[in-house]
Design a protein around this motif. Sequence first.
Motif, PDB file in Angstrom:
ATOM      1  N   MET A   1       7.323   9.545 -10.778  1.00 33.61           N
ATOM      2  CA  MET A   1       8.065   8.816  -9.752  1.00 33.61           C
ATOM      3  C   MET A   1       7.280   7.594  -9.282  1.00 33.61           C
ATOM      4  O   MET A   1       7.829   6.483  -9.176  1.00 33.61           O
ATOM      5  N   LEU A   2       5.984   7.787  -9.012  1.00 32.92           N
ATOM      6  CA  LEU A   2       5.167   6.672  -8.528  1.00 32.92           C
ATOM      7  C   LEU A   2       5.012   5.588  -9.589  1.00 32.92           C
ATOM      8  O   LEU A   2       5.028   4.396  -9.274  1.00 32.92           O
ATOM      9  N   ASN A   3       4.873   6.002 -10.838  1.00 35.76           N
ATOM     10  CA  ASN A   3       4.595   5.029 -11.895  1.00 35.76           C
ATOM     11  C   ASN A   3       5.842   4.357 -12.449  1.00 35.76           C
ATOM     12  O   ASN A   3       5.786   3.191 -12.864  1.00 35.76           O
ATOM     13  N   GLU A   4       6.980   5.084 -12.449  1.00 38.50           N
ATOM     14  CA  GLU A   4       8.167   4.557 -13.109  1.00 38.50           C
ATOM     15  C   GLU A   4       9.315   4.236 -12.158  1.00 38.50           C
ATOM     16  O   GLU A   4       9.995   3.231 -12.338  1.00 38.50           O
ATOM     17  N   ASP A   5       9.555   5.072 -11.167  1.00 33.46           N
ATOM     18  CA  ASP A   5      10.661   4.826 -10.239  1.00 33.46           C
ATOM     19  C   ASP A   5      10.298   3.799  -9.173  1.00 33.46           C
ATOM     20  O   ASP A   5      11.087   2.904  -8.852  1.00 33.46           O
ATOM     21  N   LEU A   6       9.109   3.953  -8.596  1.00 38.08           N
ATOM     22  CA  LEU A   6       8.727   3.147  -7.435  1.00 38.08           C
ATOM     23  C   LEU A   6       8.769   1.641  -7.685  1.00 38.08           C
ATOM     24  O   LEU A   6       9.235   0.897  -6.813  1.00 38.08           O
ATOM     25  N   PRO A   7       8.288   1.114  -8.824  1.00 38.29           N
ATOM     26  CA  PRO A   7       8.330  -0.341  -9.000  1.00 38.29           C
ATOM     27  C   PRO A   7       9.732  -0.931  -8.845  1.00 38.29           C
ATOM     28  O   PRO A   7       9.902  -2.001  -8.242  1.00 38.29           O
ATOM     29  N   GLY A   8      10.748  -0.257  -9.366  1.00 40.37           N
ATOM     30  CA  GLY A   8      12.115  -0.750  -9.211  1.00 40.37           C
ATOM     31  C   GLY A   8      12.576  -0.726  -7.765  1.00 40.37           C
ATOM     32  O   GLY A   8      13.276  -1.636  -7.306  1.00 40.37           O
ATOM     33  N   TRP A   9      12.187   0.321  -7.032  1.00 42.13           N
ATOM     34  CA  TRP A   9      12.552   0.385  -5.619  1.00 42.13           C
ATOM     35  C   TRP A   9      11.890  -0.747  -4.836  1.00 42.13           C
ATOM     36  O   TRP A   9      12.498  -1.349  -3.954  1.00 42.13           O
ATOM     37  N   LEU A  10      10.625  -1.033  -5.153  1.00 44.36           N
ATOM     38  CA  LEU A  10       9.934  -2.124  -4.459  1.00 44.36           C
ATOM     39  C   LEU A  10      10.584  -3.465  -4.769  1.00 44.36           C
ATOM     40  O   LEU A  10      10.744  -4.310  -3.885  1.00 44.36           O
ATOM     41  N   ALA A  11      10.966  -3.665  -6.025  1.00 42.86           N
ATOM     42  CA  ALA A  11      11.621  -4.925  -6.405  1.00 42.86           C
ATOM     43  C   ALA A  11      12.934  -5.094  -5.645  1.00 42.86           C
ATOM     44  O   ALA A  11      13.260  -6.192  -5.181  1.00 42.86           O
ATOM     45  N   TYR A  12      13.687  -4.022  -5.496  1.00 40.70           N
ATOM     46  CA  TYR A  12      14.960  -4.074  -4.781  1.00 40.70           C
ATOM     47  C   TYR A  12      14.765  -4.530  -3.337  1.00 40.70           C
ATOM     48  O   TYR A  12      15.609  -5.224  -2.771  1.00 40.70           O
ATOM     49  N   HIS A  13      13.635  -4.150  -2.759  1.00 45.82           N
ATOM     50  CA  HIS A  13      13.355  -4.505  -1.360  1.00 45.82           C
ATOM     51  C   HIS A  13      12.460  -5.739  -1.243  1.00 45.82           C
ATOM     52  O   HIS A  13      11.847  -5.970  -0.201  1.00 45.82           O
ATOM     53  N   ASP A  14      12.399  -6.534  -2.326  1.00 48.60           N
ATOM     54  CA  ASP A  14      11.680  -7.816  -2.291  1.00 48.60           C
ATOM     55  C   ASP A  14      10.216  -7.646  -1.908  1.00 48.60           C
ATOM     56  O   ASP A  14       9.671  -8.397  -1.092  1.00 48.60           O
ATOM     57  N   LEU A  15       9.575  -6.654  -2.533  1.00 48.08           N
ATOM     58  CA  LEU A  15       8.149  -6.424  -2.332  1.00 48.08           C
ATOM     59  C   LEU A  15       7.435  -6.547  -3.671  1.00 48.08           C
ATOM     60  O   LEU A  15       8.046  -6.449  -4.735  1.00 48.08           O
ATOM     61  N   ALA A  16       6.120  -6.746  -3.615  1.00 51.12           N
ATOM     62  CA  ALA A  16       5.331  -6.780  -4.845  1.00 51.12           C
ATOM     63  C   ALA A  16       5.506  -5.448  -5.574  1.00 51.12           C
ATOM     64  O   ALA A  16       5.387  -4.382  -4.974  1.00 51.12           O
ATOM     65  N   THR A  17       5.787  -5.496  -6.870  1.00 54.60           N
ATOM     66  CA  THR A  17       6.122  -4.275  -7.604  1.00 54.60           C
ATOM     67  C   THR A  17       4.899  -3.504  -8.082  1.00 54.60           C
ATOM     68  O   THR A  17       5.026  -2.363  -8.514  1.00 54.60           O
ATOM     69  N   THR A  18       3.720  -4.118  -8.014  1.00 57.32           N
ATOM     70  CA  THR A  18       2.486  -3.427  -8.386  1.00 57.32           C
ATOM     71  C   THR A  18       1.655  -3.209  -7.124  1.00 57.32           C
ATOM     72  O   THR A  18       1.052  -4.151  -6.612  1.00 57.32           O
ATOM     73  N   PRO A  19       1.621  -1.986  -6.572  1.00 59.48           N
ATOM     74  CA  PRO A  19       0.854  -1.748  -5.342  1.00 59.48           C
ATOM     75  C   PRO A  19      -0.623  -2.079  -5.535  1.00 59.48           C
ATOM     76  O   PRO A  19      -1.195  -1.824  -6.595  1.00 59.48           O
ATOM     77  N   PHE A  20      -1.226  -2.632  -4.489  1.00 54.96           N
ATOM     78  CA  PHE A  20      -2.644  -2.982  -4.568  1.00 54.96           C
ATOM     79  C   PHE A  20      -3.541  -1.848  -4.089  1.00 54.96           C
ATOM     80  O   PHE A  20      -4.747  -1.830  -4.379  1.00 54.96           O
ATOM     81  N   SER A  21      -2.962  -0.885  -3.358  1.00 57.98           N
ATOM     82  CA  SER A  21      -3.793   0.189  -2.802  1.00 57.98           C
ATOM     83  C   SER A  21      -2.942   1.417  -2.530  1.00 57.98           C
ATOM     84  O   SER A  21      -1.700   1.366  -2.559  1.00 57.98           O
TER      85      SER A  21
ATOM     86  N   CYS B   1       0.867  -1.177   0.000  1.00 58.75           N
ATOM     87  CA  CYS B   1       0.000   0.000   0.000  1.00 58.75           C
ATOM     88  C   CYS B   1       0.905   1.229   0.000  1.00 58.75           C
ATOM     89  O   CYS B   1       1.746   1.378   0.886  1.00 58.75           O
ATOM     90  N   ILE B   2       0.743   2.091  -0.995  1.00 57.16           N
ATOM     91  CA  ILE B   2       1.513   3.335  -1.028  1.00 57.16           C
ATOM     92  C   ILE B   2       0.886   4.326  -0.049  1.00 57.16           C
ATOM     93  O   ILE B   2      -0.338   4.452   0.025  1.00 57.16           O
TER      94      ILE B   2
ATOM     95  N   VAL C   1       3.468  -1.066   4.002  1.00 52.19           N
ATOM     96  CA  VAL C   1       3.136   0.327   3.709  1.00 52.19           C
ATOM     97  C   VAL C   1       4.430   1.008   3.281  1.00 52.19           C
ATOM     98  O   VAL C   1       5.430   0.969   4.002  1.00 52.19           O
ATOM     99  N   VAL C   2       4.412   1.620   2.109  1.00 54.65           N
ATOM    100  CA  VAL C   2       5.606   2.271   1.569  1.00 54.65           C
ATOM    101  C   VAL C   2       5.286   3.741   1.306  1.00 54.65           C
ATOM    102  O   VAL C   2       4.375   4.061   0.535  1.00 54.65           O
ATOM    103  N   ALA C   3       6.012   4.627   1.971  1.00 52.41           N
ATOM    104  CA  ALA C   3       5.822   6.065   1.810  1.00 52.41           C
ATOM    105  C   ALA C   3       7.012   6.655   1.058  1.00 52.41           C
ATOM    106  O   ALA C   3       8.166   6.263   1.291  1.00 52.41           O
ATOM    107  N   VAL C   4       6.743   7.580   0.157  1.00 54.67           N
ATOM    108  CA  VAL C   4       7.793   8.274  -0.583  1.00 54.67           C
ATOM    109  C   VAL C   4       7.527   9.776  -0.534  1.00 54.67           C
ATOM    110  O   VAL C   4       6.402  10.213  -0.323  1.00 54.67           O
ATOM    111  N   GLU C   5       8.573  10.547  -0.745  1.00 50.92           N
ATOM    112  CA  GLU C   5       8.483  12.002  -0.666  1.00 50.92           C
ATOM    113  C   GLU C   5       8.041  12.561  -2.018  1.00 50.92           C
ATOM    114  O   GLU C   5       8.709  12.355  -3.034  1.00 50.92           O
ATOM    115  N   GLY C   6       6.913  13.284  -2.033  1.00 51.10           N
ATOM    116  CA  GLY C   6       6.366  13.748  -3.296  1.00 51.10           C
ATOM    117  C   GLY C   6       6.168  15.243  -3.420  1.00 51.10           C
ATOM    118  O   GLY C   6       5.464  15.690  -4.318  1.00 51.10           O
ATOM    119  N   GLY C   7       6.769  16.042  -2.515  1.00 52.44           N
ATOM    120  CA  GLY C   7       6.548  17.484  -2.590  1.00 52.44           C
ATOM    121  C   GLY C   7       5.081  17.813  -2.366  1.00 52.44           C
ATOM    122  O   GLY C   7       4.445  17.301  -1.440  1.00 52.44           O
TER     123      GLY C   7
END
Length: 281
Positions: A141-161, A87-88, A122-128
């Motif tokens: 950032m949410l659509n293109e950067d975040l999936p790679g960050w989630l993969a790096y941390h062994d999380l599902a790369t497509t947020p469900f919520s 969940c973002i 729960v994953v929070a990122v800084e968005g101004g």
Amino acid sequence: MNTARTVRMSRRSVLVAGVGLGAGLLAGCQQQPGPGAQPDPVVGAKTSTSDIPPVVTGRNLSAGRYREVDIVIIRPEGVPPEPIPVCIALHGGWGAAKVFLDYGVPQMLTQIVRDGSPPFAVVAVEGGNWIGNKDDDPQRMLNEDLPGWLAYHDLATTPFSVVGFGEGGSAALNQGRSPGFQAVAAISPTLFPTWDAAQRAKMFVDQAQWERVEPLRHTMELGKTPIGLWCGADDPERLDLTKQLAQRAKAVKTAFDPGGHDDAYFRRAIPEALKFVAGYL
């Protein structure tokens, strides 16, 4: 709650695949020692999944935002170290991702899972201000950067919520217009019913930008995803607009309890919002 070990990322960078990007830079992890902690891993080595702590914080270079941004990853305690849904969490205004730690989300999340919810992070990122400009694109950032960050941390790369409050509540509603989201929760979203009102806020580059991101203008798209809305009854103007949105977008959950647009209300509403999205896992 048991004491959570907090991991702090160093600013080393590794190359990872991103969605819609050739590559992105990520920060590595460095564990801070504590009572009974194991020796630090070699600097520059990725932390083993068997050693993942409940809370990880760090800074990543975002191609979408053209800068480094904070990221906070919160897992429920006592859950096996394996990929789990995400969940973002989107902060309000010019706030920061770490505000969700101040609000006690680690304890909230652990309790929700102990009460029977399937585990999720729960994953929070800084968005101004979540609107951005030509040199700052939080949506990218949410659509293109975040999936790679989630993969790096062994999380599902497509947020469900997605959950957000204030400007982050509006951003959550915009994010929920994308395919794949199972639930959206917005707390006291910032809404502008007309361009005149939006212009006075001095948040938008132009009217076209406001039209693209104003949730009140996209209620037909929002109606395709289960939406939960919260707003304090002591915030009358925002309350009226949130009620309008709830009716037009056919929100499946609404709560308009006493409270204002402040930390006290957000602390009360966030656990309910997390329980709401957890119900759609």
